[in-house]
Design an enzyme around this catalytic site. Structure first.
Site, PDB file in Angstrom:
ATOM      1  N   LEU A 134       0.840  -1.192   0.000  1.00 18.78           N
ATOM      2  CA  LEU A 134       0.000   0.000   0.000  1.00 18.78           C
ATOM      3  C   LEU A 134       0.876   1.243   0.000  1.00 18.78           C
ATOM      4  O   LEU A 134       1.955   1.244   0.595  1.00 18.78           O
ATOM      5  CB  LEU A 134      -0.904   0.022   1.247  1.00 18.78           C
ATOM      6  CG  LEU A 134      -1.833  -1.173   1.461  1.00 18.78           C
ATOM      7  CD1 LEU A 134      -2.653  -0.975   2.735  1.00 18.78           C
ATOM      8  CD2 LEU A 134      -2.746  -1.396   0.266  1.00 18.78           C
ATOM      9  N   ASP A 135       0.406   2.304  -0.650  1.00 21.61           N
ATOM     10  CA  ASP A 135       1.111   3.579  -0.586  1.00 21.61           C
ATOM     11  C   ASP A 135       1.135   4.071   0.857  1.00 21.61           C
ATOM     12  O   ASP A 135       0.281   3.705   1.675  1.00 21.61           O
ATOM     13  CB  ASP A 135       0.408   4.616  -1.471  1.00 21.61           C
ATOM     14  CG  ASP A 135       0.434   4.237  -2.941  1.00 21.61           C
ATOM     15  OD1 ASP A 135       1.394   3.565  -3.360  1.00 21.61           O
ATOM     16  OD2 ASP A 135      -0.516   4.604  -3.663  1.00 21.61           O
ATOM     17  N   ARG A 136       2.086   4.938   1.148  1.00 25.13           N
ATOM     18  CA  ARG A 136       2.264   5.407   2.530  1.00 25.13           C
ATOM     19  C   ARG A 136       0.972   5.990   3.101  1.00 25.13           C
ATOM     20  O   ARG A 136       0.627   5.734   4.256  1.00 25.13           O
ATOM     21  CB  ARG A 136       3.380   6.459   2.583  1.00 25.13           C
ATOM     22  CG  ARG A 136       3.653   7.005   3.975  1.00 25.13           C
ATOM     23  CD  ARG A 136       4.893   7.881   3.991  1.00 25.13           C
ATOM     24  NE  ARG A 136       4.728   9.064   3.174  1.00 25.13           N
ATOM     25  CZ  ARG A 136       4.204  10.224   3.611  1.00 25.13           C
ATOM     26  NH1 ARG A 136       3.813  10.332   4.866  1.00 25.13           N
ATOM     27  NH2 ARG A 136       4.089  11.251   2.804  1.00 25.13           N
TER      28      ARG A 136
END
Length: 291
Positions: A134-136
Site C-alpha cells: 500500500l502507498d504510505r
C-alpha cells in the site's frame, strides 16, 4: 517467527518423486533448491519417527513426509517502536490493518520508520515479504508472508483486493464499470500515467454515493500496478480527494462521518485468499475511517 524452523507435514497424493510432490503443493523451484542444499530438511515420517529424504527419492501415495523451512539470509533490521494492528497471524502469514502515514518498505525519507521496522520491533530480525503493498498514505489491509514457501504460493495466487475511496467531482457515468487502461511510469519512475505502450491495468469500480462535491466508490483490482487506482480515477477526471500527486486541487475535505481528511482518501477494505499451507479460504474486512 521467520527465524524459527517451520515444520510442515504432507501426505503424498500420488506415487512419485518428492520433488514432484512438493511442486504439486505449490513449492516453487527456488524453495525446492533451498531444500536440496541442506540434509535433513526433508524427512520421511513413519510411526512418529523421521528419516532424511532426498528430493529424488520416491514416495507412495499416502506416505507422510515433512519439510523444515528456515531463512539463511536474515539481516539485522532497525527497530521502530510504532503501533501495528495485526488482525490475524499464524506461522505462515500475517494480515495487517495499516494506518495511513506509514510507509510499507524502508525507502529514502522513511528508512527506519516503515512497517518493516515496526514489525521487526515485534518479531525480531526477519526476512520481510509483503504480498500486497500500500502507498504510505493509503490505509487498510495488507498481507505479509512469514516464510519463503508461503510467499511463493501467495505471490502466484489470486487475491481478491477491494478498496473504498472518496473521489472529487460529480460522477456522470455508469454506476458500475471497468477501467482497462495501460499504465506507464514517468521518467523519474515515481508518478504514473495512462499511456499506450504501458502495462495493462484493470480496475473495476462501483459508485456508492454522491455527496456535495465528491462521491464514494468501491474499487476491485484485477491487476496490481503501482498507483493503479489513483492513476485510473484521475485519468477519467475524478481524482481521489486530497491526493497531492494526482489531484491538482488536493484541499482538505469534511468526510461523510464529519471528520476532516487531509490525505489521499483510499482504504484497502477487503482481502480474500486461500491459505498457502492450510488450503482454507481466508477473508478479512476493514472499515475506512473516513466513511
Amino acid at each position: 517467527m521467520s527465524a524459527a524452523l517451520r515444520r510442515i507435514q504432507y501426505v503424498a497424493p500420488f506415487d512419485g518423486a518428492v520433488d514432484d510432490i512438493l511442486a504439486h503443493f505449490g513449492a516453487s523451484s527456488s524453495v525446492r533448491v533451498a531444500l536440496r542444499k541442506r540434509l535433513g530438511t526433508v524427512c520421511f515420517v513413519f510411526d512418529g519417527r523421521e528419516s532424511a529424504l532426498r528430493l529424488v527419492d520416491k514416495l507412495n501415495r499416502g506416505d507422510k513426509f515433512c519439510i523444515y523451512l528456515q531463512d539463511d539470509d536474515i539481516k539485522a533490521v532497525p527497530k521502530w517502536d510504532a503501533r501495528v494492528n495485526i488482525v490475524y497471524e499464524d506461522e505462515d502469514l500475517a494480515v495487517i490493518d495499516k494506518s495511513a502515514g506509514m510507509a510499507v518498505i524502508p525507502v529514502k525519507g522513511h528508512y527506519g520508520r516503515s512497517l518493516a521496522n515496526a514489525l521487526a520491533n515485534i518479531w525480531g530480525d526477519f526476512v520481510y515479504r509483503p504480498i500486497n503493498r500500500l502507498d504510505r498514505d493509503t490505509s487498510g489491509l495488507m498481507l505479509v508472508a512469514k516464510n519463503q514457501l508461503a510467499h511463493g504460493i501467495l505471490s502466484r495466487s489470486h487475491i481478491k483486493r477491494q478498496y473504498v475511496g472518496l473521489c472529487q467531482g460529480v460522477f456522470a457515468g455508469d454506476v458500475k464499470g471497468k477501467l482497462d487502461l495501460p499504465i506507464k511510469s514517468s521518467s523519474d519512475g515515481f508518478k504514473r500515467y495512462v499511456e499506450e505502450g504501458g502495462k495493462r491495468a484493470v480496475t473495476h469500480y462501483e459508485i456508492l454515493r454522491q455527496y456535495d462535491g465528491y462521491f464514494s466508490a468501491k474499487f476491485e483490482l484485477e491487476t496490481g500496478r503501482t498507483h493503479q487506482i489513483r492513476t485510473h480515477i484521475a485519468h477519467i477526471g475524478y481524482p481521489l480527494c486530497c491526493d497531492r500527486l494526482y489531484n491538482c486541487d488536493p484541499h482538505p475535505i469534511i468526510c461523510p462521518n464529519g471528520m476532516q481528511l487531509d490525505r489521499q482518501a483510499l482504504h484497502s477494505c477487503l482481502l480474500e485468499f486461500i491459505h498457502p499451507i492450510e488450503n482454507k479460504k481466508m477473508s478479512f474486512v476493514s472499515q475506512a475511517e473516513f466513511i
